[in-house]
Design a protein around this motif. Structure first.
Motif, PDB file in Angstrom:
ATOM      1  N   LEU A 185       0.851  -1.181   0.000  1.00 45.72           N
ATOM      2  CA  LEU A 185       0.000   0.000   0.000  1.00 45.72           C
ATOM      3  C   LEU A 185       0.891   1.237   0.000  1.00 45.72           C
ATOM      4  CD1 LEU A 185      -2.704  -1.013   2.657  1.00 45.72           C
ATOM      5  CD2 LEU A 185      -2.555  -1.609   0.226  1.00 45.72           C
ATOM      6  N   LEU A 186       0.748   2.063  -1.029  1.00 44.76           N
ATOM      7  CA  LEU A 186       1.488   3.324  -1.071  1.00 44.76           C
ATOM      8  C   LEU A 186       0.646   4.377  -0.372  1.00 44.76           C
ATOM      9  CD1 LEU A 186       3.947   4.952  -2.055  1.00 44.76           C
ATOM     10  CD2 LEU A 186       2.645   5.455  -4.137  1.00 44.76           C
ATOM     11  N   VAL A 187       1.155   4.889   0.737  1.00 48.03           N
ATOM     12  CA  VAL A 187       0.399   5.850   1.530  1.00 48.03           C
ATOM     13  C   VAL A 187       1.155   7.168   1.640  1.00 48.03           C
ATOM     14  CG1 VAL A 187      -0.741   4.047   2.888  1.00 48.03           C
ATOM     15  CG2 VAL A 187       1.409   5.036   3.718  1.00 48.03           C
ATOM     16  N   ARG A 188       0.395   8.230   1.764  1.00 51.93           N
ATOM     17  CA  ARG A 188       0.970   9.548   2.015  1.00 51.93           C
ATOM     18  C   ARG A 188       0.692   9.889   3.465  1.00 51.93           C
ATOM     19  NH1 ARG A 188      -0.010  15.091   2.364  1.00 51.93           N
ATOM     20  NH2 ARG A 188       1.363  16.450   1.130  1.00 51.93           N
ATOM     21  N   VAL A 189       1.754  10.053   4.243  1.00 56.52           N
ATOM     22  CA  VAL A 189       1.617  10.397   5.658  1.00 56.52           C
ATOM     23  C   VAL A 189       2.044  11.846   5.817  1.00 56.52           C
ATOM     24  CG1 VAL A 189       2.161   9.737   8.022  1.00 56.52           C
ATOM     25  CG2 VAL A 189       2.271   8.023   6.194  1.00 56.52           C
ATOM     26  N   GLY A 190       1.082  12.686   6.159  1.00 61.83           N
ATOM     27  CA  GLY A 190       1.374  14.109   6.253  1.00 61.83           C
ATOM     28  C   GLY A 190       1.043  14.687   7.609  1.00 61.83           C
ATOM     29  N   LEU A 191       1.795  15.701   7.990  1.00 62.86           N
ATOM     30  CA  LEU A 191       1.521  16.429   9.224  1.00 62.86           C
ATOM     31  C   LEU A 191       0.283  17.278   9.006  1.00 62.86           C
ATOM     32  CD1 LEU A 191       2.414  17.294  12.091  1.00 62.86           C
ATOM     33  CD2 LEU A 191       3.810  19.073  10.999  1.00 62.86           C
ATOM     34  N   VAL A 192      -0.740  17.022   9.772  1.00 63.50           N
ATOM     35  CA  VAL A 192      -1.992  17.767   9.629  1.00 63.50           C
ATOM     36  C   VAL A 192      -1.729  19.245   9.878  1.00 63.50           C
ATOM     37  CG1 VAL A 192      -4.324  18.097  10.548  1.00 63.50           C
ATOM     38  CG2 VAL A 192      -3.412  15.785  10.252  1.00 63.50           C
ATOM     39  N   SER A 193      -2.264  20.082   9.009  1.00 68.31           N
ATOM     40  CA  SER A 193      -2.147  21.550   9.054  1.00 68.31           C
ATOM     41  C   SER A 193      -0.842  22.060   8.458  1.00 68.31           C
ATOM     42  CB  SER A 193      -2.303  22.120  10.481  1.00 68.31           C
ATOM     43  OG  SER A 193      -1.125  21.948  11.240  1.00 68.31           O
ATOM     44  N   ASP A 194       0.011  21.156   7.937  1.00 68.58           N
ATOM     45  CA  ASP A 194       1.254  21.602   7.307  1.00 68.58           C
ATOM     46  C   ASP A 194       1.489  20.772   6.048  1.00 68.58           C
ATOM     47  OD1 ASP A 194       3.772  22.371   6.519  1.00 68.58           O
ATOM     48  OD2 ASP A 194       4.576  22.456   8.547  1.00 68.58           O
ATOM     49  N   GLU A 195       1.142  21.314   4.885  1.00 70.92           N
ATOM     50  CA  GLU A 195       1.254  20.586   3.624  1.00 70.92           C
ATOM     51  C   GLU A 195       2.701  20.359   3.184  1.00 70.92           C
ATOM     52  OE1 GLU A 195      -0.967  19.115   1.446  1.00 70.92           O
ATOM     53  OE2 GLU A 195      -2.316  19.294   3.155  1.00 70.92           O
ATOM     54  N   VAL A 196       3.634  21.035   3.837  1.00 72.84           N
ATOM     55  CA  VAL A 196       5.036  20.930   3.419  1.00 72.84           C
ATOM     56  C   VAL A 196       5.698  19.684   3.994  1.00 72.84           C
ATOM     57  CG1 VAL A 196       7.289  22.071   3.517  1.00 72.84           C
ATOM     58  CG2 VAL A 196       5.227  23.433   3.175  1.00 72.84           C
ATOM     59  N   VAL A 197       5.205  19.190   5.114  1.00 78.51           N
ATOM     60  CA  VAL A 197       5.824  18.065   5.797  1.00 78.51           C
ATOM     61  C   VAL A 197       5.018  16.795   5.520  1.00 78.51           C
ATOM     62  CG1 VAL A 197       6.611  17.141   7.997  1.00 78.51           C
ATOM     63  CG2 VAL A 197       6.655  19.618   7.604  1.00 78.51           C
ATOM     64  N   TYR A 198       5.588  15.908   4.683  1.00 80.28           N
ATOM     65  CA  TYR A 198       4.907  14.662   4.361  1.00 80.28           C
ATOM     66  C   TYR A 198       5.924  13.606   3.955  1.00 80.28           C
ATOM     67  CZ  TYR A 198       5.592  16.434  -0.381  1.00 80.28           C
ATOM     68  OH  TYR A 198       6.152  16.942  -1.539  1.00 80.28           O
ATOM     69  N   ARG A 199       5.506  12.362   4.031  1.00 79.56           N
ATOM     70  CA  ARG A 199       6.323  11.234   3.621  1.00 79.56           C
ATOM     71  C   ARG A 199       5.453  10.277   2.799  1.00 79.56           C
ATOM     72  NH1 ARG A 199       9.055  14.680   5.660  1.00 79.56           N
ATOM     73  NH2 ARG A 199      10.249  14.517   7.602  1.00 79.56           N
ATOM     74  N   TRP A 200       6.026   9.748   1.706  1.00 79.91           N
ATOM     75  CA  TRP A 200       5.379   8.690   0.952  1.00 79.91           C
ATOM     76  C   TRP A 200       6.017   7.376   1.377  1.00 79.91           C
ATOM     77  CZ3 TRP A 200       1.279   9.159  -2.390  1.00 79.91           C
ATOM     78  CH2 TRP A 200       0.943  10.454  -2.798  1.00 79.91           C
ATOM     79  N   VAL A 201       5.174   6.416   1.774  1.00 86.09           N
ATOM     80  CA  VAL A 201       5.682   5.163   2.330  1.00 86.09           C
ATOM     81  C   VAL A 201       4.957   3.986   1.688  1.00 86.09           C
ATOM     82  CG1 VAL A 201       6.132   3.863   4.444  1.00 86.09           C
ATOM     83  CG2 VAL A 201       6.044   6.369   4.523  1.00 86.09           C
ATOM     84  N   GLY A 202       5.723   2.964   1.317  1.00 80.77           N
ATOM     85  CA  GLY A 202       5.136   1.704   0.871  1.00 80.77           C
ATOM     86  C   GLY A 202       5.128   0.738   2.036  1.00 80.77           C
ATOM     87  N   ILE A 203       3.947   0.185   2.344  1.00 77.14           N
ATOM     88  CA  ILE A 203       3.804  -0.685   3.513  1.00 77.14           C
ATOM     89  C   ILE A 203       3.069  -1.968   3.113  1.00 77.14           C
ATOM     90  CG2 ILE A 203       3.008  -0.846   5.898  1.00 77.14           C
ATOM     91  CD1 ILE A 203       2.865   2.106   6.081  1.00 77.14           C
ATOM     92  N   ASP A 204       3.546  -3.079   3.610  1.00 70.53           N
ATOM     93  CA  ASP A 204       2.879  -4.370   3.413  1.00 70.53           C
ATOM     94  C   ASP A 204       1.444  -4.259   3.940  1.00 70.53           C
ATOM     95  OD1 ASP A 204       1.949  -7.015   3.625  1.00 70.53           O
ATOM     96  OD2 ASP A 204       3.955  -7.789   4.017  1.00 70.53           O
ATOM     97  N   GLU A 205       0.474  -4.717   3.142  1.00 67.20           N
ATOM     98  CA  GLU A 205      -0.927  -4.592   3.526  1.00 67.20           C
ATOM     99  C   GLU A 205      -1.270  -5.369   4.799  1.00 67.20           C
ATOM    100  OE1 GLU A 205      -3.586  -6.205   0.663  1.00 67.20           O
ATOM    101  OE2 GLU A 205      -2.633  -8.184   0.624  1.00 67.20           O
ATOM    102  N   SER A 206      -0.453  -6.381   5.132  1.00 64.43           N
ATOM    103  CA  SER A 206      -0.733  -7.190   6.323  1.00 64.43           C
ATOM    104  C   SER A 206      -0.122  -6.604   7.589  1.00 64.43           C
ATOM    105  CB  SER A 206      -0.218  -8.619   6.119  1.00 64.43           C
ATOM    106  OG  SER A 206       1.184  -8.628   5.930  1.00 64.43           O
ATOM    107  N   THR A 207       0.458  -5.414   7.496  1.00 64.26           N
ATOM    108  CA  THR A 207       1.041  -4.741   8.663  1.00 64.26           C
ATOM    109  C   THR A 207      -0.057  -4.339   9.639  1.00 64.26           C
ATOM    110  OG1 THR A 207       2.816  -3.855   7.286  1.00 64.26           O
ATOM    111  CG2 THR A 207       2.449  -2.784   9.409  1.00 64.26           C
ATOM    112  N   THR A 208       0.187  -4.549  10.931  1.00 64.08           N
ATOM    113  CA  THR A 208      -0.785  -4.136  11.940  1.00 64.08           C
ATOM    114  C   THR A 208      -0.690  -2.637  12.199  1.00 64.08           C
ATOM    115  OG1 THR A 208       0.725  -4.486  13.794  1.00 64.08           O
ATOM    116  CG2 THR A 208      -0.604  -6.385  13.080  1.00 64.08           C
TER     117      THR A 208
END
Length: 262
Positions: free
Chosen positions: A26-49
């Motif tokens: 799963l390719l997810v975008r993890v961003g700091l709420v209220s700050d569009e400049v701070v974010y990370r794109w992460v690939g994570i195994d779908e079976s991750t808890t």
């Protein structure tokens, strides 16, 4: 997928090694709420808890003891079943939104989690994608041992790219070598050849050209389109095509390994 991925400050080449879907990344975008400049794109195994996702979010932002809105025992695939779905994590007063952007088939060599891009610092330390991936994988990444010195040098110069996840997935290591490429002698043309090889090794489909162009830019060259890049190393690419003999992109991976070992 949001185009912000390709505007990120730091990029790791996309890994898409197989068409089968024994499991998905799963390719997810993890961003700091209220700050569009701070974010990370992460690939994570779908079976991750979700409990493990708390650790992943903490590692990519350099913090500990991250909490989550979803139950710790839930699987990420159940929390984010559809592209566009999101969930939230928190550290003190800070809130992070994780949104599902895309789903890719994964290979058994693909790391459980890998940061593929990001922008913005969180706290006092600048974002370092290589350091983030070393933390995610739990050990320093020394995947360059089997590579040609010229390739190691290029990777060191392409400071905005982290090739460690790609090399781990390729399992370059020891094995057969294919010397004699590239045949061009000037550094710019040889860099172009390696940019194309590394981009093709990602098996990223329509994204391949973008990856090659990004590598060349990261090396300090003026922005070049893929046609300009391939024109710099036409002779070498022609010889590579002759060696490949009509193999599919996935079947070409073993040829790329041999070339990278030289």
């Amino acid at each position: 997928m949001s185009s912000t991925l390709y505007r990120s400050d730091h990029l790791a080449p996309v890994i898409r090694l197989a068409d089968r879907r024994a499991c998905a990344t799963l390719l997810v975008r993890v961003g700091l709420v209220s700050d569009e400049v701070v974010y990370r794109w992460v690939g994570i195994d779908e079976s991750t808890t979700i409990a493990e996702c708390c650790r992943v979010v903490g590692e990519v932002f350099g913090v500990h003891d991250v909490g989550a809105d979803a139950a710790q025992e839930q699987l990420l695939a159940d929390v984010l079943p559809t592209v566009g779905d999101s969930t939230h994590f928190s550290k003190g007063l800070w809130s992070f939104e994780m949104q599902l952007a895309d789903i890719y088939p994964r290979d058994e060599s693909t790391p459980p989690s890998v940061c593929v891009a990001g922008s913005g610092s969180f706290g006092s330390l600048p974002f370092d994608i290589a350091a983030v991936n070393a933390r995610l994988m739990g050990q320093p990444l020394a995947a360059t041992d089997g590579l040609r010195p010229e390739v190691r040098d290029l990777m060191a110069r392409a400071k905005n790219h982290d090739f460690a996840p790609l090399l781990q997935a390729l399992d370059v290591g020891a094995g057969a070598r294919l010397p004699g490429l590239p045949v061009e002698s000037d550094r710019r043309s040889r860099d172009a050849f390696w940019a194309v090889i590394l981009a093709n090794s990602c098996c990223a489909g329509s994204d391949t050209d973008v990856i090659a162009e990004g590598i060349m830019t990261s090396l300090g060259y003026e922005p070049l389109l893929i046609d300009d890049i391939t024109a710099l190393c036409t002779t070498s690419l022609t010889r590579l095509d002759e060696i490949g003999g009509g193999r599919s992109p996935v079947e070409m991976l073993d040829i790329y390994r041999q070339v990278l070992r030289g």
